[in-house]
Design an enzyme around this catalytic site. Sequence first.
Site, PDB file in Angstrom:
ATOM      1  N   ARG A 115      57.207 -29.004  44.518  1.00  0.00           N
ATOM      2  CA  ARG A 115      58.447 -28.191  44.580  1.00  0.00           C
ATOM      3  C   ARG A 115      59.455 -28.737  45.586  1.00  0.00           C
ATOM      4  NH1 ARG A 115      54.600 -24.049  44.688  1.00  0.00           N
ATOM      5  NH2 ARG A 115      54.256 -23.180  42.629  1.00  0.00           N
ATOM      6  N   LYS A 117      73.383 -35.110  43.771  1.00  0.00           N
ATOM      7  CA  LYS A 117      73.184 -34.975  42.330  1.00  0.00           C
ATOM      8  C   LYS A 117      72.071 -35.933  41.916  1.00  0.00           C
ATOM      9  CE  LYS A 117      77.666 -33.504  40.548  1.00  0.00           C
ATOM     10  NZ  LYS A 117      78.806 -33.883  39.671  1.00  0.00           N
ATOM     11  N   GLU A 124      84.794 -47.327  40.816  1.00  0.00           N
ATOM     12  CA  GLU A 124      84.486 -45.978  41.325  1.00  0.00           C
ATOM     13  C   GLU A 124      85.161 -45.750  42.673  1.00  0.00           C
ATOM     14  OE1 GLU A 124      83.049 -43.448  39.854  1.00  0.00           O
ATOM     15  OE2 GLU A 124      81.631 -44.193  38.366  1.00  0.00           O
ATOM     16  N   LYS A 138      83.645 -38.791  50.200  1.00  0.00           N
ATOM     17  CA  LYS A 138      82.688 -38.101  49.324  1.00  0.00           C
ATOM     18  C   LYS A 138      82.025 -36.953  50.074  1.00  0.00           C
ATOM     19  CE  LYS A 138      79.856 -37.724  45.655  1.00  0.00           C
ATOM     20  NZ  LYS A 138      78.941 -38.392  44.763  1.00  0.00           N
ATOM     21  N   GLU A 140      79.527 -28.008  42.709  1.00  0.00           N
ATOM     22  CA  GLU A 140      80.542 -28.107  41.662  1.00  0.00           C
ATOM     23  C   GLU A 140      80.657 -26.770  40.925  1.00  0.00           C
ATOM     24  OE1 GLU A 140      80.474 -31.900  39.652  1.00  0.00           O
ATOM     25  OE2 GLU A 140      81.612 -31.083  37.980  1.00  0.00           O
ATOM     26  N   ARG A 153      84.766 -30.418  43.590  1.00  0.00           N
ATOM     27  CA  ARG A 153      83.961 -31.605  43.299  1.00  0.00           C
ATOM     28  C   ARG A 153      84.297 -32.163  41.917  1.00  0.00           C
ATOM     29  NH1 ARG A 153      77.598 -32.522  44.974  1.00  0.00           N
ATOM     30  NH2 ARG A 153      77.490 -34.621  44.118  1.00  0.00           N
ATOM     31  N   ASN A 160      85.372 -36.393  38.762  1.00  0.00           N
ATOM     32  CA  ASN A 160      85.165 -36.840  37.378  1.00  0.00           C
ATOM     33  C   ASN A 160      86.407 -37.505  36.795  1.00  0.00           C
ATOM     34  OD1 ASN A 160      82.486 -35.953  37.216  1.00  0.00           O
ATOM     35  ND2 ASN A 160      83.217 -33.853  36.934  1.00  0.00           N
ATOM     36  N   HIS A 168      86.272 -40.039  33.934  1.00  0.00           N
ATOM     37  CA  HIS A 168      84.932 -39.983  33.342  1.00  0.00           C
ATOM     38  C   HIS A 168      84.901 -39.469  31.906  1.00  0.00           C
ATOM     39  CE1 HIS A 168      83.611 -41.180  37.236  1.00  0.00           C
ATOM     40  NE2 HIS A 168      82.339 -41.098  36.906  1.00  0.00           N
ATOM     41  N   HIS A 188      83.106 -42.014  29.724  1.00  0.00           N
ATOM     42  CA  HIS A 188      81.844 -41.692  29.077  1.00  0.00           C
ATOM     43  C   HIS A 188      81.955 -41.820  27.558  1.00  0.00           C
ATOM     44  CE1 HIS A 188      78.390 -39.051  27.931  1.00  0.00           C
ATOM     45  NE2 HIS A 188      77.847 -39.939  28.731  1.00  0.00           N
ATOM     46  N   HIS A 246      78.812 -48.544  33.630  1.00  0.00           N
ATOM     47  CA  HIS A 246      79.449 -47.235  33.749  1.00  0.00           C
ATOM     48  C   HIS A 246      80.792 -47.319  34.509  1.00  0.00           C
ATOM     49  CE1 HIS A 246      79.958 -42.980  34.440  1.00  0.00           C
ATOM     50  NE2 HIS A 246      79.963 -43.194  35.745  1.00  0.00           N
TER      51      HIS A 246
END
Length: 379
Positions: free
Chosen positions: A128, A150, A192, A236, A246, A256, A260, A263, A267, A280
């Site tokens: 956990r 993340k 990025e 960041k 987010e 947050r 993106n 993106h 994507h 990416h």
Amino acid sequence: VSESFRRVRVALGARRGYEITVGAGALSRLGDVTRRAVGREARRVAVISNARVFALYGARAVASLRGQDFRVARWLMGDGERHKSLRTAERALAFLAESGIERGDAVVALGGGVVGDLAGFASALHLRGVAVVQVPTTLLAQVDASVGGKTAVNTAAGKNLVGVFQQPRAVVADTATLATLPARELTAGWCEAVKQGACGDRKLFERTKAFLAEGKRADADGRRLAELVAAHCEFKARVVAGDEREEVGRTDARSRRVLNFGHTVGHALESATQFRRFRHGEAVGYGMLAAAEISFRLGMLARTELESLREAVRLAGRLPPADDIDPKLVCRAARTDKKRRGGHTQWVLLERVGRARVVDGREVPASLLRASVGAALRR
Ligand code: NAD
Ligand code: GLY
């Protein structure tokens, strides 16, 4: 090699906040950073990496950890996005159990964003949750993926669809490791980095652009590179501290979500080319151009700002050609972007460089979208 490192704090309160150590040679601090992060009682560390990265930096990481009396076990996952899967996570979990990693022990993620996401994910599930220390070795992971907690794996339904928030206990970003990074990975990382400035910090954008304009993109031992990476970590860290999870309802310029930027089309481009053509970050390069074109055509963004962003993306490095890709395919994929709300794509657009705005998909006419994507792909 410099021995003075920059330290950046991610302010999430006294118990959950953590430090990012940045600089050429910072890997030599991994042992004491980890010891400080997990305390005197911890006995074991499980290093998760891949064969390529471990061959380059594993010995140094392990030596530094042993120097702090950790018993070190290691496990190497496959290299590449396709290994960021539940199946790999299951194997990583078996390794953590076999290695006797207890609640007070730690996982060290040594590699790029793929290793970081997978190891972070596994560390959150084992018993956990055990501590994870992120040791990013790509530019993309140093300026972005290793900071903010993340973690995710990919499933048949899509990329990064299964994951948890698992803030690391510490991050060690050794900028000297970037010396061995392939050119395309550097380009992806710089894209990025351009994104971070463009969506939220004009000064950082200008500083990144000026650094790139000097042709310094691969100057891995330079103090200025370390300082720039640290500045990106600060950015960041600030965004994450202000909106750690987010929040779904937030669409303000400090949420947050603005990270993106680029993106949605990025994507869509990756999926329209079966994740084969672009790294990416490279796809995000085109994605930023598309989002800026949309912003310009909606009358939100001045032409000079659009030009400035174009120049920054150009300086980030050469992108694979995209002018043969049908904009219609990309638009269709963009409409099913996972960051939807109420069934509608949420566009992160620009009011100016350094200030983003979230715009509901219904405010972007289909013809304008298609023309903007077309212009970005032809650039
Ligand atoms: P990556 O982890 O695949 O690394 C790129 C390549 O470089 C790999 O082949 C790797 O083995 C190699 N490599 C790594 N370090 C090296 C070094 N120092 N020298 C030589 N080769 C090296 O790719 P990436 O761009 O680092 O990460 C992409 C992943 O990050 C994606 O899965 C993406 O979803 C994820 N990501 C996560 C977040 C987050 O917030 N968690 C943010 C952005 C991206
Ligand atoms: N890379 C986007 C985020 O961390 O939120």
